[in-house]
Design a protein around this motif. Structure first.
Motif, PDB file in Angstrom:
ATOM      1  N   ALA A   1      -5.727   3.798   8.547  1.00 41.56           N
ATOM      2  CA  ALA A   1      -4.921   2.749   8.411  1.00 41.56           C
ATOM      3  C   ALA A   1      -5.167   2.489   6.420  1.00 41.56           C
ATOM      4  CB  ALA A   1      -5.439   1.306   9.092  1.00 41.56           C
ATOM      5  N   ALA A   2      -6.200   2.188   6.637  1.00 41.92           N
ATOM      6  CA  ALA A   2      -6.260   1.932   4.945  1.00 41.92           C
ATOM      7  C   ALA A   2      -5.443   2.750   3.850  1.00 41.92           C
ATOM      8  CB  ALA A   2      -7.474   1.459   4.468  1.00 41.92           C
ATOM      9  N   THR A   3      -5.693   4.352   4.808  1.00 44.88           N
ATOM     10  CA  THR A   3      -5.282   5.030   3.403  1.00 44.88           C
ATOM     11  C   THR A   3      -3.684   5.346   3.849  1.00 44.88           C
ATOM     12  OG1 THR A   3      -7.296   6.637   3.817  1.00 44.88           O
ATOM     13  CG2 THR A   3      -5.082   7.749   3.404  1.00 44.88           C
ATOM     14  N   LEU A   4      -3.225   5.164   5.478  1.00 47.40           N
ATOM     15  CA  LEU A   4      -1.916   4.788   5.900  1.00 47.40           C
ATOM     16  C   LEU A   4      -1.344   3.732   4.725  1.00 47.40           C
ATOM     17  CD1 LEU A   4       0.370   6.020   7.043  1.00 47.40           C
ATOM     18  CD2 LEU A   4       0.209   4.328   9.598  1.00 47.40           C
ATOM     19  N   ALA A   5      -1.925   2.863   4.761  1.00 47.97           N
ATOM     20  CA  ALA A   5      -1.058   1.059   3.897  1.00 47.97           C
ATOM     21  C   ALA A   5      -1.652   1.478   2.542  1.00 47.97           C
ATOM     22  CB  ALA A   5      -2.093   0.100   4.205  1.00 47.97           C
TER      23      ALA A   5
ATOM     24  N   LEU B   1      -4.590   7.705  -8.782  1.00 50.31           N
ATOM     25  CA  LEU B   1      -6.014   8.169  -9.089  1.00 50.31           C
ATOM     26  C   LEU B   1      -7.330   7.537  -8.569  1.00 50.31           C
ATOM     27  CD1 LEU B   1      -4.504   9.171 -12.395  1.00 50.31           C
ATOM     28  CD2 LEU B   1      -5.740  10.387 -10.650  1.00 50.31           C
ATOM     29  N   ALA B   2      -6.427   5.865  -8.213  1.00 52.20           N
ATOM     30  CA  ALA B   2      -8.099   5.760  -7.259  1.00 52.20           C
ATOM     31  C   ALA B   2      -8.320   5.244  -6.594  1.00 52.20           C
ATOM     32  CB  ALA B   2      -7.780   3.541  -7.885  1.00 52.20           C
ATOM     33  N   ALA B   3      -7.444   5.912  -5.654  1.00 55.30           N
ATOM     34  CA  ALA B   3      -7.255   6.322  -4.339  1.00 55.30           C
ATOM     35  C   ALA B   3      -9.067   6.937  -3.464  1.00 55.30           C
ATOM     36  CB  ALA B   3      -6.751   6.859  -3.233  1.00 55.30           C
ATOM     37  N   PHE B   4      -9.172   7.485  -4.457  1.00 47.32           N
ATOM     38  CA  PHE B   4     -10.673   9.036  -4.130  1.00 47.32           C
ATOM     39  C   PHE B   4     -11.965   7.836  -5.252  1.00 47.32           C
ATOM     40  CE2 PHE B   4     -13.436  11.948  -6.519  1.00 47.32           C
ATOM     41  CZ  PHE B   4     -13.937  12.393  -4.970  1.00 47.32           C
ATOM     42  N   PRO B   5     -11.965   6.670  -5.776  1.00 48.72           N
ATOM     43  CA  PRO B   5     -13.146   6.524  -6.069  1.00 48.72           C
ATOM     44  C   PRO B   5     -13.277   5.856  -4.819  1.00 48.72           C
ATOM     45  CG  PRO B   5     -11.708   6.365  -8.092  1.00 48.72           C
ATOM     46  CD  PRO B   5     -11.865   7.221  -7.051  1.00 48.72           C
ATOM     47  N   ALA B   6     -11.719   5.194  -4.536  1.00 50.46           N
ATOM     48  CA  ALA B   6     -12.472   4.104  -3.895  1.00 50.46           C
ATOM     49  C   ALA B   6     -12.810   4.600  -2.198  1.00 50.46           C
ATOM     50  CB  ALA B   6     -10.986   2.769  -3.549  1.00 50.46           C
ATOM     51  N   GLY B   7     -12.458   5.862  -2.345  1.00 47.30           N
ATOM     52  CA  GLY B   7     -12.147   6.244  -0.801  1.00 47.30           C
ATOM     53  C   GLY B   7     -14.603   7.548  -0.753  1.00 47.30           C
ATOM     54  N   ILE B   8     -14.370   7.351  -2.001  1.00 47.15           N
ATOM     55  CA  ILE B   8     -16.191   7.786  -2.429  1.00 47.15           C
ATOM     56  C   ILE B   8     -17.050   5.844  -2.056  1.00 47.15           C
ATOM     57  CG2 ILE B   8     -17.187   8.512  -3.619  1.00 47.15           C
ATOM     58  CD1 ILE B   8     -15.959  10.799  -2.512  1.00 47.15           C
TER      59      ILE B   8
ATOM     60  N   ALA C   1      -0.983   5.127   1.142  1.00 49.35           N
ATOM     61  CA  ALA C   1      -0.199   5.948   1.285  1.00 49.35           C
ATOM     62  C   ALA C   1       1.715   5.346   0.668  1.00 49.35           C
ATOM     63  CB  ALA C   1       0.046   7.084   2.123  1.00 49.35           C
ATOM     64  N   VAL C   2       1.726   3.598   1.952  1.00 49.14           N
ATOM     65  CA  VAL C   2       3.094   3.300   2.253  1.00 49.14           C
ATOM     66  C   VAL C   2       2.991   2.411   0.495  1.00 49.14           C
ATOM     67  CG1 VAL C   2       4.488   1.300   3.258  1.00 49.14           C
ATOM     68  CG2 VAL C   2       3.375   3.349   4.734  1.00 49.14           C
ATOM     69  N   LEU C   3       2.489   1.824   0.194  1.00 49.78           N
ATOM     70  CA  LEU C   3       2.526   1.379  -1.064  1.00 49.78           C
ATOM     71  C   LEU C   3       3.115   2.289  -2.249  1.00 49.78           C
ATOM     72  CD1 LEU C   3       1.886  -1.517  -2.535  1.00 49.78           C
ATOM     73  CD2 LEU C   3      -0.449  -0.796  -2.716  1.00 49.78           C
ATOM     74  N   VAL C   4       2.672   3.483  -2.084  1.00 46.86           N
ATOM     75  CA  VAL C   4       2.306   4.033  -3.450  1.00 46.86           C
ATOM     76  C   VAL C   4       4.595   4.101  -2.950  1.00 46.86           C
ATOM     77  CG1 VAL C   4       2.201   5.841  -4.355  1.00 46.86           C
ATOM     78  CG2 VAL C   4       0.336   4.480  -3.612  1.00 46.86           C
ATOM     79  N   LEU C   5       4.501   4.632  -1.924  1.00 42.42           N
ATOM     80  CA  LEU C   5       5.932   5.426  -1.526  1.00 42.42           C
ATOM     81  C   LEU C   5       6.737   3.939  -2.233  1.00 42.42           C
ATOM     82  CD1 LEU C   5       7.979   7.251  -0.664  1.00 42.42           C
ATOM     83  CD2 LEU C   5       7.722   5.920   1.610  1.00 42.42           C
ATOM     84  N   ILE C   6       6.636   3.185  -1.664  1.00 44.37           N
ATOM     85  CA  ILE C   6       7.486   1.747  -2.064  1.00 44.37           C
ATOM     86  C   ILE C   6       7.497   1.662  -3.512  1.00 44.37           C
ATOM     87  CG2 ILE C   6       8.065  -0.280  -2.045  1.00 44.37           C
ATOM     88  CD1 ILE C   6       6.374  -0.370   1.129  1.00 44.37           C
ATOM     89  N   LEU C   7       6.557   1.711  -3.911  1.00 43.62           N
ATOM     90  CA  LEU C   7       6.037   1.693  -5.526  1.00 43.62           C
ATOM     91  C   LEU C   7       6.904   3.303  -6.333  1.00 43.62           C
ATOM     92  CD1 LEU C   7       2.649   0.591  -7.070  1.00 43.62           C
ATOM     93  CD2 LEU C   7       4.824  -0.559  -7.309  1.00 43.62           C
ATOM     94  N   VAL C   8       6.609   4.143  -5.964  1.00 37.35           N
ATOM     95  CA  VAL C   8       6.887   4.821  -6.649  1.00 37.35           C
ATOM     96  C   VAL C   8       8.842   5.252  -5.932  1.00 37.35           C
ATOM     97  CG1 VAL C   8       7.110   7.173  -7.330  1.00 37.35           C
ATOM     98  CG2 VAL C   8       5.163   6.539  -7.368  1.00 37.35           C
ATOM     99  N   GLY C   9       9.217   4.847  -5.189  1.00 34.39           N
ATOM    100  CA  GLY C   9      10.548   5.002  -4.382  1.00 34.39           C
ATOM    101  C   GLY C   9      11.593   3.961  -4.656  1.00 34.39           C
ATOM    102  N   TRP C  10      10.839   3.159  -4.976  1.00 32.02           N
ATOM    103  CA  TRP C  10      11.944   2.138  -5.412  1.00 32.02           C
ATOM    104  C   TRP C  10      11.792   0.978  -6.537  1.00 32.02           C
ATOM    105  CZ3 TRP C  10      10.638   3.192   0.090  1.00 32.02           C
ATOM    106  CH2 TRP C  10      11.585   4.163   0.909  1.00 32.02           C
ATOM    107  N   ILE C  11      10.057   0.720  -6.313  1.00 34.83           N
ATOM    108  CA  ILE C  11      10.649  -0.870  -7.615  1.00 34.83           C
ATOM    109  C   ILE C  11      10.123  -0.349  -9.258  1.00 34.83           C
ATOM    110  CG2 ILE C  11       8.191  -2.180  -7.761  1.00 34.83           C
ATOM    111  CD1 ILE C  11       8.151  -2.974  -5.343  1.00 34.83           C
ATOM    112  N   GLY C  12       9.739   0.992  -8.754  1.00 35.85           N
ATOM    113  CA  GLY C  12       9.608   1.557 -10.525  1.00 35.85           C
ATOM    114  C   GLY C  12      10.931   1.419 -11.007  1.00 35.85           C
ATOM    115  N   PRO C  13      11.587   2.539 -10.193  1.00 39.82           N
ATOM    116  CA  PRO C  13      12.773   2.710 -10.880  1.00 39.82           C
ATOM    117  C   PRO C  13      14.469   1.670 -10.377  1.00 39.82           C
ATOM    118  CG  PRO C  13      12.794   4.581  -8.983  1.00 39.82           C
ATOM    119  CD  PRO C  13      11.846   3.515  -8.901  1.00 39.82           C
TER     120      PRO C  13
END
Length: 119
Positions: free
Chosen positions: A80-84, A51-58, A86-98
């Motif tokens: 590049a920042a957006t891709l980084a 959710l914080a990606a939106f105000p940071a992008g603004i 997305a990868v961070l969120v994928l790692i958090l949601v896909g591996w670290i969180g579970p």
């Protein structure tokens, strides 16, 4: 590079604000105790990060989308920042969180087993 630094600094600020807000709402509504809130913190932190990606992008949009000429470098840095992110969120949601949730659940099961056997 200043766009990337500014984007991530705003992202960290908004993520912290939202994560604290979500945790406080969870505690104040009585949905969970402190241990439950801390267990859910990774999930809440991941949600806050997304959710914080939106105000940071603004916050960096004026530097990226300048009027007049199109500049490729700011757009590339922002992509590049957006891709980084997305990868961070994928790692958090896909591996670290579970894996963290599974480890906490296993710890809770062991503790309840030892308490029931000790009684």
């Amino acid at each position: 590079m200043s766009i990337v630094i500014r984007f991530f600094s705003h992202l960290v600020m908004w993520t912290a604000i939202l994560a604290v807000f979500f945790t406080m709402v969870l505690l104040l509504t009585g949905s969970a105790d402190l241990a439950g809130a801390l267990t859910s913190f990774m999930v809440l932190g991941g949600l806050a990060l997304v959710l914080a990606a939106f105000p940071a992008g603004i916050a960096v949009s004026r530097k990226v989308l300048t009027e007049g000429s199109r500049r490729v470098r700011p757009l590339t840095e922002f992509a590049a920042a957006t891709l980084a992110l997305a990868v961070l969120v994928l790692i958090l949601v896909g591996w670290i969180g579970p894996s963290l949730a599974g480890a906490l659940e296993e710890s809770r099961r062991r503790r309840t087993r030892s308490q029931t056997q000790g009684s």
